[in-house]
Design a protein around this motif. Structure first.
Motif, PDB file in Angstrom:
ATOM      1  N   UNK A 220       0.427  -1.234   0.041  1.00 14.06           N
ATOM      2  CA  UNK A 220       0.162   0.683   0.218  1.00 14.06           C
ATOM      3  C   UNK A 220       1.092   1.725  -0.278  1.00 14.06           C
ATOM      4  N   UNK A 221       2.385   1.363  -0.062  1.00 13.65           N
ATOM      5  CA  UNK A 221       3.022   2.098   0.557  1.00 13.65           C
ATOM      6  C   UNK A 221       2.879   2.290  -1.622  1.00 13.65           C
ATOM      7  N   UNK A 222       3.515   1.341  -2.016  1.00  6.66           N
ATOM      8  CA  UNK A 222       3.697   1.766  -3.723  1.00  6.66           C
ATOM      9  C   UNK A 222       3.397   1.714  -4.811  1.00  6.66           C
ATOM     10  N   UNK A 223       1.662   1.062  -4.395  1.00  9.46           N
ATOM     11  CA  UNK A 223       0.561   1.126  -5.278  1.00  9.46           C
ATOM     12  C   UNK A 223      -0.598   1.541  -4.924  1.00  9.46           C
ATOM     13  N   UNK A 224      -1.766   2.124  -5.861  1.00  9.52           N
ATOM     14  CA  UNK A 224      -2.837   2.550  -5.122  1.00  9.52           C
ATOM     15  C   UNK A 224      -3.641   1.441  -5.094  1.00  9.52           C
ATOM     16  N   UNK A 231      -9.005  -3.034 -10.471  1.00  5.83           N
ATOM     17  CA  UNK A 231      -8.315  -3.622 -11.365  1.00  5.83           C
ATOM     18  C   UNK A 231      -8.852  -5.265 -10.803  1.00  5.83           C
ATOM     19  N   UNK A 232      -8.593  -6.027  -9.726  1.00  6.23           N
ATOM     20  CA  UNK A 232      -8.117  -7.733  -9.695  1.00  6.23           C
ATOM     21  C   UNK A 232      -9.986  -7.855  -9.785  1.00  6.23           C
ATOM     22  N   UNK A 237     -15.472  -4.147  -6.120  1.00  4.36           N
ATOM     23  CA  UNK A 237     -14.946  -4.399  -5.288  1.00  4.36           C
ATOM     24  C   UNK A 237     -14.966  -6.161  -5.295  1.00  4.36           C
ATOM     25  N   UNK A 238     -14.641  -6.128  -3.928  1.00  2.00           N
ATOM     26  CA  UNK A 238     -14.297  -7.287  -2.924  1.00  2.00           C
ATOM     27  C   UNK A 238     -15.527  -7.376  -2.633  1.00  2.00           C
ATOM     28  N   UNK A 239     -16.102  -8.806  -2.086  1.00  2.00           N
ATOM     29  CA  UNK A 239     -17.194  -8.952  -1.233  1.00  2.00           C
ATOM     30  C   UNK A 239     -16.818  -9.408  -0.037  1.00  2.00           C
ATOM     31  N   UNK A 240     -16.055  -9.552   0.436  1.00  2.13           N
ATOM     32  CA  UNK A 240     -15.272  -9.659   2.266  1.00  2.13           C
ATOM     33  C   UNK A 240     -14.357  -9.062   2.241  1.00  2.13           C
TER      34      UNK A 240
END
Length: 347
Positions: A220-224, A231-232, A237-240
Motif C-alpha cells: 500500500x506504500x508503492x501501489x494505490x 482492477x482485480x 469491489x471485494x465481497x469480504x
C-alpha cells in the motif's frame, strides 16, 4: 514462588516473584513455555489503550493471552488432562452456567473475564498460570510449543473469516500483515475464496503472506490500493474485507472497496474516534460490518489445521526474548521494523 513480568501501571513493568496460582478442583495449572507479545499488550503497557480510559484495565496485572505450556498439576475433579500434557487455552474465562455458556457462546457470558487484558485474570507473562479445564486444549505432539503459542492470533484470524461469512468464489481482501491478518489468509483460502488479496506496507510480510496462501499481494506504500482492488475485481469491489490493520484510514477506505452486498469484518482496535466515514455510501451498497472479538471456540479447529502440517506457521515468529526482557519485547513493537511479525517470550 514464580517469576513474573508484572505491570503496575503504564510503562511500569517489573520482573518480580509471586506465589504460584492455586489450583481449584476443576483447574489446570500450566507451566508456561512461550507467550506471544500482542499489540493490545503494548497499548496497555504504554497507557494508550482506550480500555484504560474506560476503566476496564486494573493495575497491577500480568499481561499475556497467547501462550502454550505443559500441565504442572490438575485439580481433583479434572478428567481430561494429566501432568506433562502439552496445552494451550482460551483467552477468556466464562462462568460456565449462564444461558450463553450453556449454549457454548462463551464470548457473551454474563461474567466473562479476559486473560491478561481487560477485567483481567493474570496472563502468561509468568512461569505459571491456571485455567478451568473447560478452557484448556491439548496440543498434539507434532506441533512445537512455540507454534502452539500462535493458536490464539491465528484462531482470531479464522474467526474473522467466519464472521465475514466467506463464500466459495468470493474475493477476500485482508488488510494488515500481523499475526491475525496472516492467520486469516489460509482460512480464506480453505473457505473457497476466488482470490485472497493481502494488503500491507512491508514487502517481507507480504512474502510471508504468499507462503501462507495469498494469491495477490499489494504494497500500500508503492501501489494505490483502490485502483489495484478495482482492477482485480473488474470494478466491482471485494465481497469480504478483513481489516486487521488498526489504521483508521484503512477502515474508511474499506467502505469504498467493499462490493454491493459485501461484508467487512473488523478485527482491530483503532485506539481513536474515527471521523470522515462515508456511511451513506456504505448503506447504499447494502453491505454489512461485523466485529471480531477474540477467538471463541476457534482454538480446536486451528489446532487440527496446524496438526496437518499443511501450513508452515513458523514464518510468523520473528524474534524470541526471555521473560526477564519482557519490557524490551514490548518496546520493540514500536521500534522495529520491516521484518517483525510475531515476537515471543520464552519462559
Amino acid at each position: 514462588m514464580m517469576k513474573v513480568a508484572r505491570l503496575f501501571g503504564p510503562k511500569d513493568i517489573r520482573y518480580i516473584e509471586m506465589p504460584v496460582p492455586e489450583v481449584g478442583d476443576h483447574d489446570v495449572l500450566i507451566k508456561v513455555k512461550y507467550c506471544g507479545v500482542c499489540a493490545t499488550d503494548y497499548s496497555i503497557y504504554s497507557g494508550e489503550s482506550s480500555f484504560i480510559d474506560a476503566g476496564l484495565v486494573k493495575f497491577p496485572m500480568t499481561l499475556g493471552h497467547e501462550y502454550s505450556g505443559v500441565v504442572e498439576a490438575v485439580g481433583s475433579k479434572v478428567t481430561r488432562f494429566k501432568v506433562g500434557d502439552r496445552v494451550v487455552s482460551d483467552t477468556g474465562i466464562s462462568c460456565g452456567i449462564c444461558d450463553a455458556c450453556r449454549e457454548g457462546n462463551y464470548l457473551r457470558c454474563e461474567k466473562m473475564q479476559a486473560v491478561g487484558t481487560i477485567n483481567a485474570k493474570d496472563g502468561g507473562y509468568a512461569q505459571y498460570t491456571s485455567m478451568p479445564e473447560r478452557h484448556v486444549f491439548n496440543l498434539p505432539e507434532n506441533i512445537p510449543l512455540e507454534i502452539g503459542a500462535l493458536v490464539e492470533p491465528v484462531a482470531t484470524g479464522f474467526y474473522s473469516i467466519k464472521q465475514g461469512d466467506v463464500q466459495v468464489g468470493d474475493n477476500v481482501l485482508i488488510i494488515g500483515s500481523g499475526a491475525i491478518g496472516l492467520g486469516a489468509v489460509p482460512f480464506a483460502r480453505f473457505s473457497g475464496a476466488k482470490n485472497v488479496i493481502l494488503a500491507a506496507r512491508k514487502d517481507f510480510k507480504l512474502e510471508v503472506g504468499k507462503k501462507m496462501g495469498a494469491d495477490i499481494t499489494i504494497n500500500t506504500v508503492k501501489e494505490d490500493l483502490y485502483e489495484r482492488v478495482m482492477e482485480i475485481t473488474d470494478g466491482k469491489g471485494v465481497e469480504v474485507i478483513v481489516d486487521s490493520s488498526g489504521n483508521a484510514d484503512m477502515f474508511i477506505q474499506s467502505m469504498k472497496l467493499v462490493a454491493s452486498g459485501g461484508r467487512i469484518a473488523v478485527v482491530a482496535f483503532y485506539e481513536q474516534l474515527i471521523n470522515g466515514v462515508d456511511l451513506d455510501l456504505f448503506v447504499l451498497k447494502d453491505a454489512k460490518i461485523t466485529a471480531v472479538s477474540g477467538s471463541p471456540n476457534m482454538g480446536p479447529v486451528v489446532i487440527k489445521m496446524m496438526e496437518t502440517g499443511k501450513i508452515d506457521f513458523s514464518h510468523m515468529i520473528t524474534k524470541i526474548y526471555p521473560l526477564a526482557q519482557a519490557e524490551d519485547a514490548l518496546n520493540e513493537l514500536k521500534t522495529s521494523s520491516d521484518k517483525r511479525i510475531k515476537i515471543m517470550l520464552e519462559i
